[in-house]
Each structure stands twice: as structure tokens, then as C-alpha cells.
Design a protein around this motif. Structure first.
Motif, PDB file in Angstrom:
ATOM      1  N   TYR A  97       0.839  -1.185   0.000  1.00 12.40           N
ATOM      2  CA  TYR A  97       0.000   0.000   0.000  1.00 12.40           C
ATOM      3  C   TYR A  97       0.881   1.244   0.000  1.00 12.40           C
ATOM      4  CZ  TYR A  97      -4.316  -2.539   1.250  1.00 12.40           C
ATOM      5  OH  TYR A  97      -5.415  -3.369   1.257  1.00 12.40           O
ATOM      6  N   ILE A  98       0.413   2.270  -0.685  1.00 12.22           N
ATOM      7  CA  ILE A  98       0.966   3.613  -0.537  1.00 12.22           C
ATOM      8  C   ILE A  98      -0.139   4.483   0.044  1.00 12.22           C
ATOM      9  CG2 ILE A  98       2.124   5.566  -1.619  1.00 12.22           C
ATOM     10  CD1 ILE A  98       2.880   3.781  -3.929  1.00 12.22           C
ATOM     11  N   LEU A  99       0.141   5.120   1.164  1.00 14.11           N
ATOM     12  CA  LEU A  99      -0.798   6.049   1.784  1.00 14.11           C
ATOM     13  C   LEU A  99      -0.305   7.467   1.476  1.00 14.11           C
ATOM     14  CD1 LEU A  99      -1.132   4.284   5.280  1.00 14.11           C
ATOM     15  CD2 LEU A  99      -2.239   3.693   3.097  1.00 14.11           C
ATOM     16  N   ILE A 100      -1.130   8.221   0.770  1.00 13.90           N
ATOM     17  CA  ILE A 100      -0.728   9.534   0.275  1.00 13.90           C
ATOM     18  C   ILE A 100      -1.579  10.602   0.945  1.00 13.90           C
ATOM     19  CG2 ILE A 100      -0.457  10.975  -1.774  1.00 13.90           C
ATOM     20  CD1 ILE A 100      -0.360   8.351  -3.414  1.00 13.90           C
ATOM     21  N   SER A 127      -2.221  -4.466   8.685  1.00 13.40           N
ATOM     22  CA  SER A 127      -2.189  -3.901  10.043  1.00 13.40           C
ATOM     23  C   SER A 127      -1.528  -2.537  10.106  1.00 13.40           C
ATOM     24  CB  SER A 127      -1.530  -4.879  11.014  1.00 13.40           C
ATOM     25  OG  SER A 127      -2.415  -5.948  11.311  1.00 13.40           O
ATOM     26  N   PRO A 128      -0.296  -2.343   9.569  1.00 13.58           N
ATOM     27  CA  PRO A 128       0.247  -0.979   9.569  1.00 13.58           C
ATOM     28  C   PRO A 128      -0.634   0.019   8.824  1.00 13.58           C
ATOM     29  CG  PRO A 128       1.986  -2.565   9.132  1.00 13.58           C
ATOM     30  CD  PRO A 128       0.695  -3.322   9.081  1.00 13.58           C
ATOM     31  N   ALA A 129      -1.332  -0.451   7.789  1.00 11.81           N
ATOM     32  CA  ALA A 129      -2.221   0.433   7.034  1.00 11.81           C
ATOM     33  C   ALA A 129      -3.576   0.623   7.709  1.00 11.81           C
ATOM     34  CB  ALA A 129      -2.434  -0.117   5.620  1.00 11.81           C
ATOM     35  N   TYR A 157       3.395  12.392   5.947  1.00  8.26           N
ATOM     36  CA  TYR A 157       4.339  11.511   5.264  1.00  8.26           C
ATOM     37  C   TYR A 157       3.617  10.746   4.159  1.00  8.26           C
ATOM     38  CZ  TYR A 157       7.596  12.119   9.180  1.00  8.26           C
ATOM     39  OH  TYR A 157       8.442  12.641  10.121  1.00  8.26           O
ATOM     40  N   ILE A 158       4.340  10.442   3.082  1.00  5.18           N
ATOM     41  CA  ILE A 158       3.855   9.434   2.152  1.00  5.18           C
ATOM     42  C   ILE A 158       4.391   8.097   2.667  1.00  5.18           C
ATOM     43  CG2 ILE A 158       5.794   9.822   0.546  1.00  5.18           C
ATOM     44  CD1 ILE A 158       3.817   9.073  -1.724  1.00  5.18           C
ATOM     45  N   VAL A 159       3.499   7.134   2.857  1.00  9.61           N
ATOM     46  CA  VAL A 159       3.814   5.933   3.623  1.00  9.61           C
ATOM     47  C   VAL A 159       3.699   4.696   2.733  1.00  9.61           C
ATOM     48  CG1 VAL A 159       3.184   4.540   5.630  1.00  9.61           C
ATOM     49  CG2 VAL A 159       2.975   7.037   5.726  1.00  9.61           C
ATOM     50  N   PHE A 160       4.652   3.786   2.905  1.00 12.99           N
ATOM     51  CA  PHE A 160       4.705   2.550   2.125  1.00 12.99           C
ATOM     52  C   PHE A 160       4.573   1.366   3.083  1.00 12.99           C
ATOM     53  CE2 PHE A 160       6.728   5.880  -0.166  1.00 12.99           C
ATOM     54  CZ  PHE A 160       6.396   5.681  -1.494  1.00 12.99           C
ATOM     55  N   CYS A 161       3.517   0.574   2.891  1.00 15.89           N
ATOM     56  CA  CYS A 161       3.214  -0.568   3.759  1.00 15.89           C
ATOM     57  C   CYS A 161       3.331  -1.846   2.933  1.00 15.89           C
ATOM     58  CB  CYS A 161       1.801  -0.460   4.327  1.00 15.89           C
ATOM     59  SG  CYS A 161       1.401   1.105   5.147  1.00 15.89           S
ATOM     60  N   PRO A 162       4.479  -2.517   2.954  1.00 16.14           N
ATOM     61  CA  PRO A 162       4.662  -3.695   2.106  1.00 16.14           C
ATOM     62  C   PRO A 162       4.274  -5.002   2.782  1.00 16.14           C
ATOM     63  CG  PRO A 162       6.748  -3.081   3.101  1.00 16.14           C
ATOM     64  CD  PRO A 162       5.721  -2.084   3.616  1.00 16.14           C
TER      65      PRO A 162
END
Length: 363
Positions: A97-100, A127-129, A157-162
């Protein structure tokens, strides 16, 4: 009445005690010296990184075109959640996921970036997302204070949840399906067995995938690649620690629930997940040495006083390793870039001091 089908054993002839003696004799051959000069530290760091690349199998990995693909986009409250995949090795794709943030980079500036790896019992990236629309994930977010990815995006922040290999949409065939146990858990042990037999390790594959994620971040117009952080709980702390140690593009790391001596927490507590084990690792380094590789970049370690993973000696097993890492930061005169936050609690993400620390480190 059911007949007893076993016999009573009065004495067990175990091997753990002997292995602890082997550990004491043969461990930490490349550990950080007590009072190295800065040039000695730099040489030590180069040598240990090379050794860790060898034993994890990182030096076997080969780059391929990333081939990014957008799968879906969902508008959330205050941010947009996109699902992407990239190719990290030939034929191996990683979903994330990318959270923008709501405003994105409408002003033309690039955004600070945060990678948020997950730990066990998380369902992977969900879970992190903070996918609390999924009931089992809502429980994980409540029980472990997951959802730190969503908290970062709400700070801009732009967030990356792999998904790490073996979790979420990357589970192998033996644990696929929608049943809750399968959904939340992983095939990481089976993957590590196979990887070790091929001269690799799951730790190495996890770190490689995150390195490739940073390659992708560097390709995006909305990301400031000079301000990349990584933060994770438990197995996510493992991934964060190793990524920051092996890739200097990570400018700030938050390691939660994963910083302690190997002997107490992974030899004596050998029932912990097999994904923690790397061939020959204990011969060369302890966890404090890996943390020392991050100096002088910003590192926040958070530990719960009642975290069972600390081992039988509890906080002593943690602070011994933090002290090793502190020596490296002292060499650089950057003691304030390393902070150990101790909170009264169990194995979970605390986060009380994370925001201020990360915002200071990444601006």
C-alpha cells in the motif's frame, strides 16, 4: 477409560546447555570493539556489512526492472490509499500500500517518506495500514497498537506498507486462504528453510525487497528520497533494523519490540519464529553490533518492560545491546541521534516518543 499410550520419562538428555557453551566460545567474532577510533569503526563497519551480505545471501540477489503496477485506489479520510506491486527479483512481485496525504504534493514539493514493515499476526500490510474494516485486523490493531502507517500519513508523510515474503498476499501454497488463522499468519518458516538450503536467508530476501522498494521511492516525483525513514514492530522491527544497517538511504529508523541479545532471546527462547535465524550470524555479531552499523543516522529503539521476547534477564538483556550501539554514536559525537524509549508494557508498538523523534530527524 483410555489406555496410556506413552511412558513416563524421568530424565531428559538435552543439548541446549552445550549449545550455550558453544555460543559463549564462538560468538561475536566481528563485534564492535570497546573503544575504536573513528577510522577503525569505518573499517569495521565495511567488513561487517560485507560479511552480513554474504551470510544473508544479499550478495546473490540480482536487480531487474521494477515494472510498477497500480492495482487499486481508495479515498480514505484525509488520505488516499493505493495498492501497487513491483518486481523485486525476476518473477517475484511484492504488493504494498501507498498512503498519500490528502493534499499530496499539490504545492510542488516532495514529501517525506516512511516505510512501515509489519510483524507477525498482522495479516501483512493490512495492520500498519490500519485496515480496521477487516475484523481480524481490527483486533490486531487494538492488541498490538498497529496502525502506525496510518498515523504517519496523517502527519504528512507518504507511507509505504509492504507485504513481507510469506505474509498477506505473499503466503505460500501451504497457508493460503481466507480463514482467519491462515489470513493472519505466515509461511516465513518454510521459506527460510528453503532459503537456507540454497545459501540464502529470509532476512536477506526481506531486506532486498525493501531495498527495491527504496529504488521505487527514488523513481517517484512526489517522494523526497533524501528523507526516507523506516519504522516497524516486532518482525517489522527486524526488517527495519537490518534495512537501516545495510542501506544508508534510510535516514531514520524506529525499531519497536525487537532489540535484545541473541543468546537470551533466540537461543534460550528457541521456540521463537524461525525467520529470526541466519546461518553463522551469531558467530559474527550480536544485535547491538547491527544497531551500531546505523550510526550516526537517527535510531529510536522502544522496549516494553514486560515484553517476553526480552528473555529471562528482561531489560538487562536489552540495555546491554543498546550500550554497544551507543558506543558507535559516541564516536561520531551524535549521541542525541540514538534514543532508547522504555515504556511500561508488553510486546506492542508504543509510539509515545516516535513523532517528535522522526520529525526532528527527517525535518
Amino acid at each position: 477409560m483410555q489406555q496410556n499410550r506413552t511412558i513416563h520419562t524421568d530424565r531428559y538428555y538435552t543439548s541446549t546447555e552445550q549449545l550455550m557453551r558453544v555460543y559463549d566460545t564462538n560468538s561475536r567474532r566481528m563485534g564492535l570493539a570497546d573503544e575504536p577510533a573513528i577510522d577503525e569503526y569505518k573499517e569495521w563497519r565495511s567488513n561487517l556489512v560485507a560479511k552480513l551480505r554474504e551470510i544473508t545471501g544479499l550478495n546473490q540477489m540480482e536487480r531487474c526492472p521494477l515494472e510498477p503496477e497500480l492495482i487499486e485506489s481508495t479515498q480514505m479520510d484525509g488520505y488516499r490509499r493505493e495498492k501497487w506491486t513491483i518486481e523485486t527479483e525476476q518473477g517475484v512481485r511484492m504488493p504494498f500500500y501507498i498512503l498519500i496525504p490528502q493534499d499530496g504534493n499539490d504545492g510542488g514539493g516532495k514529501l517525506r517518506c516512511m516505510i512501515t514493515p509489519h510483524g507477525h499476526a498482522s495479516g501483512g500490510k493490512y495492520s500498519p495500514a490500519a485496515r480496521t474494516d477487516i475484523p481480524s485486523i481490527a483486533d490486531a490493531v487494538t492488541n498490538y497498537n498497529y496502525g502506525y502507517g496510518e498515523r504517519f500519513v496523517k502527519q504528512g508523510y507518504i507511507v509505504f506498507c509492504p507485504d513481507a515474503r510469506g505474509f498477506g498476499e505473499r503466503r505460500e501454497w501451504m497457508l493460503q486462504g481466507d480463514e482467519e488463522h491462515a489470513f493472519l499468519n505466515s509461511t516465513c518458516v518454510a521459506l527460510n528453510h528453503v532459503a537456507i538450503s540454497l545459501g540464502r536467508s529470509l532476512t536477506g530476501m526481506w531486506v532486498w525487497d525493501l531495498m527495491r522498494l527504496i529504488d521505487y521511492i527514488q523513481s517517484r516525483d512526489d517522494c523526497d528520497a533524501s528523507r526516507i525513514g523506516c519504522a516497524g514492530l516486532s518482525g517489522g522491527g527486524l526488517q527495519t533494523l537490518w534495512l537501516a544497517a545495510m542501506d544508508e538511504r534510510v535516514r531514520c529508523a524506529v525499531v519497536s519490540g525487537y532489540f535484545y541479545g541473541y543468546k537470551d532471546s533466540l537461543l534460550k527462547l528457541s521456540q521463537n519464529c524461525g525467520c529470526n535465524y541466519v546461518p553463522h550470524l551469531w558467530n559474527y555479531a550480536d544485535m547491538g553490533d547491527i544497531g551500531a552499523l546505523i550510526a550516526p543516522r537517527a535510531l529510536l529503539i522502544e522496549t516494553g518492560t514486560r515484553d517476553g521476547l526480552n528473555g529471562e534477564r528482561g531489560m538487562v538483556n536489552v540495555t546491554e545491546q543498546v550500550a554497544v550501539t551507543q558506543r558507535a554514536y559516541a564516536l561520531w559525537g551524535q549521541e542525541d541521534r540514538l534514543h532508547h524509549h522504555i515504556f511500561e508494557g508488553a510486546h506492542l508498538w508504543d509510539g509515545q516518543e516516535t513523532d517528535a523523534f522522526v520529525n526532528k530527524a527527517l525535518g
